[in-house]
Write a protein that holds these residues in place. Structure first.
Motif, PDB file in Angstrom:
ATOM      1  N   VAL A  72     -23.344 -30.793 -64.765  1.00  0.00           N
ATOM      2  CA  VAL A  72     -22.869 -31.117 -63.415  1.00  0.00           C
ATOM      3  C   VAL A  72     -24.065 -31.244 -62.487  1.00  0.00           C
ATOM      4  CG1 VAL A  72     -20.561 -30.125 -63.586  1.00  0.00           C
ATOM      5  CG2 VAL A  72     -22.481 -28.632 -62.995  1.00  0.00           C
ATOM      6  N   ALA A  73     -23.896 -32.033 -61.440  1.00  0.00           N
ATOM      7  CA  ALA A  73     -24.985 -32.261 -60.491  1.00  0.00           C
ATOM      8  C   ALA A  73     -24.423 -32.448 -59.092  1.00  0.00           C
ATOM      9  CB  ALA A  73     -25.800 -33.480 -60.894  1.00  0.00           C
ATOM     10  N   LEU A  74     -25.277 -32.203 -58.106  1.00  0.00           N
ATOM     11  CA  LEU A  74     -25.003 -32.515 -56.708  1.00  0.00           C
ATOM     12  C   LEU A  74     -26.204 -33.286 -56.169  1.00  0.00           C
ATOM     13  CD1 LEU A  74     -23.527 -29.112 -55.482  1.00  0.00           C
ATOM     14  CD2 LEU A  74     -22.312 -31.308 -55.466  1.00  0.00           C
ATOM     15  N   ALA A  75     -25.947 -34.442 -55.601  1.00  0.00           N
ATOM     16  CA  ALA A  75     -26.993 -35.246 -54.980  1.00  0.00           C
ATOM     17  C   ALA A  75     -26.642 -35.416 -53.513  1.00  0.00           C
ATOM     18  CB  ALA A  75     -27.105 -36.606 -55.663  1.00  0.00           C
ATOM     19  N   SER A  76     -27.608 -35.198 -52.650  1.00  0.00           N
ATOM     20  CA  SER A  76     -27.324 -35.226 -51.214  1.00  0.00           C
ATOM     21  C   SER A  76     -28.447 -35.901 -50.450  1.00  0.00           C
ATOM     22  CB  SER A  76     -27.123 -33.797 -50.693  1.00  0.00           C
ATOM     23  OG  SER A  76     -28.292 -33.025 -50.916  1.00  0.00           O
ATOM     24  N   ARG A  77     -28.110 -36.356 -49.247  1.00  0.00           N
ATOM     25  CA  ARG A  77     -29.102 -37.006 -48.396  1.00  0.00           C
ATOM     26  C   ARG A  77     -30.003 -35.990 -47.709  1.00  0.00           C
ATOM     27  NH1 ARG A  77     -29.670 -42.120 -50.091  1.00  0.00           N
ATOM     28  NH2 ARG A  77     -27.718 -43.287 -50.044  1.00  0.00           N
ATOM     29  N   LYS A  78     -29.535 -34.742 -47.603  1.00  0.00           N
ATOM     30  CA  LYS A  78     -30.370 -33.678 -47.070  1.00  0.00           C
ATOM     31  C   LYS A  78     -30.336 -32.506 -48.037  1.00  0.00           C
ATOM     32  CE  LYS A  78     -28.500 -32.735 -43.094  1.00  0.00           C
ATOM     33  NZ  LYS A  78     -28.189 -31.983 -41.855  1.00  0.00           N
ATOM     34  N   SER A  79     -31.362 -31.694 -48.006  1.00  0.00           N
ATOM     35  CA  SER A  79     -31.466 -30.606 -48.969  1.00  0.00           C
ATOM     36  C   SER A  79     -30.420 -29.531 -48.704  1.00  0.00           C
ATOM     37  CB  SER A  79     -32.860 -29.970 -48.895  1.00  0.00           C
ATOM     38  OG  SER A  79     -33.852 -30.894 -49.230  1.00  0.00           O
ATOM     39  N   ALA A  80     -29.992 -28.884 -49.776  1.00  0.00           N
ATOM     40  CA  ALA A  80     -29.113 -27.733 -49.656  1.00  0.00           C
ATOM     41  C   ALA A  80     -29.911 -26.547 -49.142  1.00  0.00           C
ATOM     42  CB  ALA A  80     -28.497 -27.404 -51.009  1.00  0.00           C
ATOM     43  N   THR A  81     -29.226 -25.658 -48.402  1.00  0.00           N
ATOM     44  CA  THR A  81     -29.905 -24.460 -47.925  1.00  0.00           C
ATOM     45  C   THR A  81     -30.001 -23.415 -49.030  1.00  0.00           C
ATOM     46  OG1 THR A  81     -27.805 -23.559 -47.087  1.00  0.00           O
ATOM     47  CG2 THR A  81     -29.146 -24.849 -45.560  1.00  0.00           C
ATOM     48  N   ILE A  82     -29.045 -23.427 -49.955  1.00  0.00           N
ATOM     49  CA  ILE A  82     -29.052 -22.506 -51.089  1.00  0.00           C
ATOM     50  C   ILE A  82     -28.091 -23.038 -52.141  1.00  0.00           C
ATOM     51  CG2 ILE A  82     -27.175 -21.054 -50.196  1.00  0.00           C
ATOM     52  CD1 ILE A  82     -28.688 -18.608 -51.290  1.00  0.00           C
ATOM     53  N   HIS A  83     -28.331 -22.719 -53.410  1.00  0.00           N
ATOM     54  CA  HIS A  83     -27.374 -23.128 -54.432  1.00  0.00           C
ATOM     55  C   HIS A  83     -27.245 -22.034 -55.480  1.00  0.00           C
ATOM     56  CE1 HIS A  83     -31.022 -24.329 -56.656  1.00  0.00           C
ATOM     57  NE2 HIS A  83     -30.274 -24.277 -57.756  1.00  0.00           N
ATOM     58  N   ARG A  84     -26.102 -22.061 -56.187  1.00  0.00           N
ATOM     59  CA  ARG A  84     -25.773 -21.046 -57.186  1.00  0.00           C
ATOM     60  C   ARG A  84     -25.117 -21.734 -58.382  1.00  0.00           C
ATOM     61  NH1 ARG A  84     -24.583 -19.846 -52.060  1.00  0.00           N
ATOM     62  NH2 ARG A  84     -22.661 -21.024 -52.284  1.00  0.00           N
ATOM     63  N   VAL A  85     -25.316 -21.175 -59.570  1.00  0.00           N
ATOM     64  CA  VAL A  85     -24.737 -21.795 -60.760  1.00  0.00           C
ATOM     65  C   VAL A  85     -23.891 -20.842 -61.589  1.00  0.00           C
ATOM     66  CG1 VAL A  85     -26.584 -23.509 -60.949  1.00  0.00           C
ATOM     67  CG2 VAL A  85     -26.811 -21.330 -62.148  1.00  0.00           C
ATOM     68  N   ALA A  86     -23.993 -19.544 -61.373  1.00  0.00           N
ATOM     69  CA  ALA A  86     -23.268 -18.594 -62.220  1.00  0.00           C
ATOM     70  C   ALA A  86     -21.783 -18.561 -61.870  1.00  0.00           C
ATOM     71  CB  ALA A  86     -23.860 -17.196 -62.073  1.00  0.00           C
ATOM     72  N   LEU A  87     -20.958 -18.465 -62.889  1.00  0.00           N
ATOM     73  CA  LEU A  87     -19.514 -18.331 -62.698  1.00  0.00           C
ATOM     74  C   LEU A  87     -18.994 -17.361 -63.744  1.00  0.00           C
ATOM     75  CD1 LEU A  87     -16.867 -19.347 -61.263  1.00  0.00           C
ATOM     76  CD2 LEU A  87     -16.644 -20.950 -63.170  1.00  0.00           C
ATOM     77  N   GLY A  88     -18.211 -16.367 -63.295  1.00  0.00           N
ATOM     78  CA  GLY A  88     -17.614 -15.436 -64.236  1.00  0.00           C
ATOM     79  C   GLY A  88     -18.586 -14.373 -64.718  1.00  0.00           C
ATOM     80  N   ALA A  89     -18.158 -13.635 -65.743  1.00  0.00           N
ATOM     81  CA  ALA A  89     -18.953 -12.548 -66.295  1.00  0.00           C
ATOM     82  C   ALA A  89     -20.232 -13.073 -66.945  1.00  0.00           C
ATOM     83  CB  ALA A  89     -18.128 -11.769 -67.318  1.00  0.00           C
ATOM     84  N   GLU A  90     -21.215 -12.186 -67.083  1.00  0.00           N
ATOM     85  CA  GLU A  90     -22.507 -12.586 -67.632  1.00  0.00           C
ATOM     86  C   GLU A  90     -22.389 -13.162 -69.038  1.00  0.00           C
ATOM     87  OE1 GLU A  90     -25.473  -9.612 -67.449  1.00  0.00           O
ATOM     88  OE2 GLU A  90     -25.393  -9.382 -65.273  1.00  0.00           O
ATOM     89  N   GLU A  91     -21.450 -12.625 -69.817  1.00  0.00           N
ATOM     90  CA  GLU A  91     -21.327 -13.099 -71.198  1.00  0.00           C
ATOM     91  C   GLU A  91     -20.578 -14.427 -71.295  1.00  0.00           C
ATOM     92  OE1 GLU A  91     -17.879 -10.209 -70.426  1.00  0.00           O
ATOM     93  OE2 GLU A  91     -20.026 -10.333 -69.973  1.00  0.00           O
ATOM     94  N   PHE A  92     -20.044 -14.917 -70.172  1.00  0.00           N
ATOM     95  CA  PHE A  92     -19.303 -16.177 -70.176  1.00  0.00           C
ATOM     96  C   PHE A  92     -20.260 -17.331 -69.914  1.00  0.00           C
ATOM     97  CE2 PHE A  92     -16.630 -19.279 -67.697  1.00  0.00           C
ATOM     98  CZ  PHE A  92     -15.938 -19.755 -68.794  1.00  0.00           C
ATOM     99  N   ASP A  93     -20.261 -18.310 -70.789  1.00  0.00           N
ATOM    100  CA  ASP A  93     -21.162 -19.456 -70.671  1.00  0.00           C
ATOM    101  C   ASP A  93     -20.506 -20.547 -69.824  1.00  0.00           C
ATOM    102  OD1 ASP A  93     -23.023 -21.431 -70.903  1.00  0.00           O
ATOM    103  OD2 ASP A  93     -22.761 -21.770 -73.050  1.00  0.00           O
ATOM    104  N   SER A  94     -20.920 -20.620 -68.564  1.00  0.00           N
ATOM    105  CA  SER A  94     -20.403 -21.664 -67.670  1.00  0.00           C
ATOM    106  C   SER A  94     -21.434 -22.752 -67.427  1.00  0.00           C
ATOM    107  CB  SER A  94     -19.981 -21.048 -66.321  1.00  0.00           C
ATOM    108  OG  SER A  94     -21.118 -20.516 -65.643  1.00  0.00           O
TER     109      SER A  94
END
Length: 279
Positions: A72-94
């Motif tokens: 998955v990707a996000l492309a924008s005309r201005k930079s994001a202030t912050i981003h995150r990728v983790a979802l769910g428990a640590e052992e869950f591969d998202s």
């Protein structure tokens, strides 16, 4: 006093962004004046994305654990202030399926999530993984709403919530994408259709922008099988969503599915969903 231009957010499953560009995605994007683009099934590297989109875009990318899959990707005309990728428990591969970013727009923080839910397969481990992902989404979405009153989860959610969302719903009641158990997740997010507050504060309170805009009509579909005459006969599924918090949903001034004019003009088996938000 002149109001600020709307924020145009588009989402599309490209079914491989390099192949999509070879077939015409670049021409579509150049003409569409998009501010934030959410891509699913990237199936490429961030170097590929930067080469295809060009220097005018700020790109965030989360690749899948298995190379050449999902992404998955996000492309924008201005930079994001912050981003995150983790979802769910640590052992869950998202990995490759969930990417959050905060953008400052006219003094307002807008949180955008590009997500690609598993397609699943009835009575297999793939379906178990799909339910794990949907469970993690249900846990995360209230946190997102608390984080920002202007948030949108968008992408290929791989579930047709209602009979209106799939042309051949009778023949697919036992197939992944339209199973009762899958559809119940959407009941919990936006409410069951029988609920008086359906899509207006029921469930977790999120709003299905596409259904809100289109009303009680079939579709508009966003995915068609590559087999047979599905596209020509509009025998499709509505699998691509903008699920927005109430405050952001209230700002919608236009919703469109950019369906190709003909089968041979498609650059993906999905069509982009483009929404204008007037903040």
């Amino acid at each position: 006093m002149t109001s600020a231009p709307p924020l145009r957010i588009a989402s599309v499953n490209t079914n491989g962004v390099r192949a999509a560009y070879r077939k015409g995605m670049g021409d579509w994007l150049a003409a569409r004046d998009v501010d934030i683009l959410a891509i699913q099934e990237v199936r490429a590297s961030i170097d590929d994305l930067e080469g295809l989109l060009g220097p005018d875009w700020n790109i965030l990318h989360d690749g899948a654990t298995a190379k050449g899959r999902a992404g998955v990707a996000l492309a924008s005309r201005k930079s994001a202030t912050i981003h995150r990728v983790a979802l769910g428990a640590e052992e869950f591969d998202s990995a490759g399926r969930w990417l959050e970013a905060d953008y400052e727009v006219n003094g307002t923080i807008v949180t955008v999530v590009s997500t690609y839910v598993h397609s699943g397969e009835t009575d297999t481990p793939k379906q178990v993984e799909k339910y794990k992902f949907l469970d993690a989404m249900l846990e995360r979405m209230p946190e997102l709403a608390a984080h920002s009153p202007h948030a949108v989860v968008l992408g290929d959610l791989n579930v047709g919530h209602r009979e209106l969302d799939i042309k051949n719903w009778r023949g697919n009641k036992k197939h992944a994408g339209f199973l009762p158990e899958e559809r119940e997740y959407f009941d919990r997010i936006i409410g069951a259709p029988a609920d008086p507050a359906y899509n207006a504060g029921a469930g977790l309170g999120w709003i299905d922008v596409g259904r809100k805009w289109a009303g009680e009509v079939e579709g508009p579909y966003t995915w068609w099988s590559q087999r047979g005459k599905a596209f020509d006969t509009d025998t499709g599924w509505r699998l691509d969503y903008h699920l927005a918090t109430p405050a952001l949903a209230a700002s919608v001034i236009n919703y469109a599915v950019d369906r190709a004019a003909a089968y041979d003009q498609r650059w993906s088996d999905h069509s982009p969903v483009v929404v204008d938000y007037q903040l």
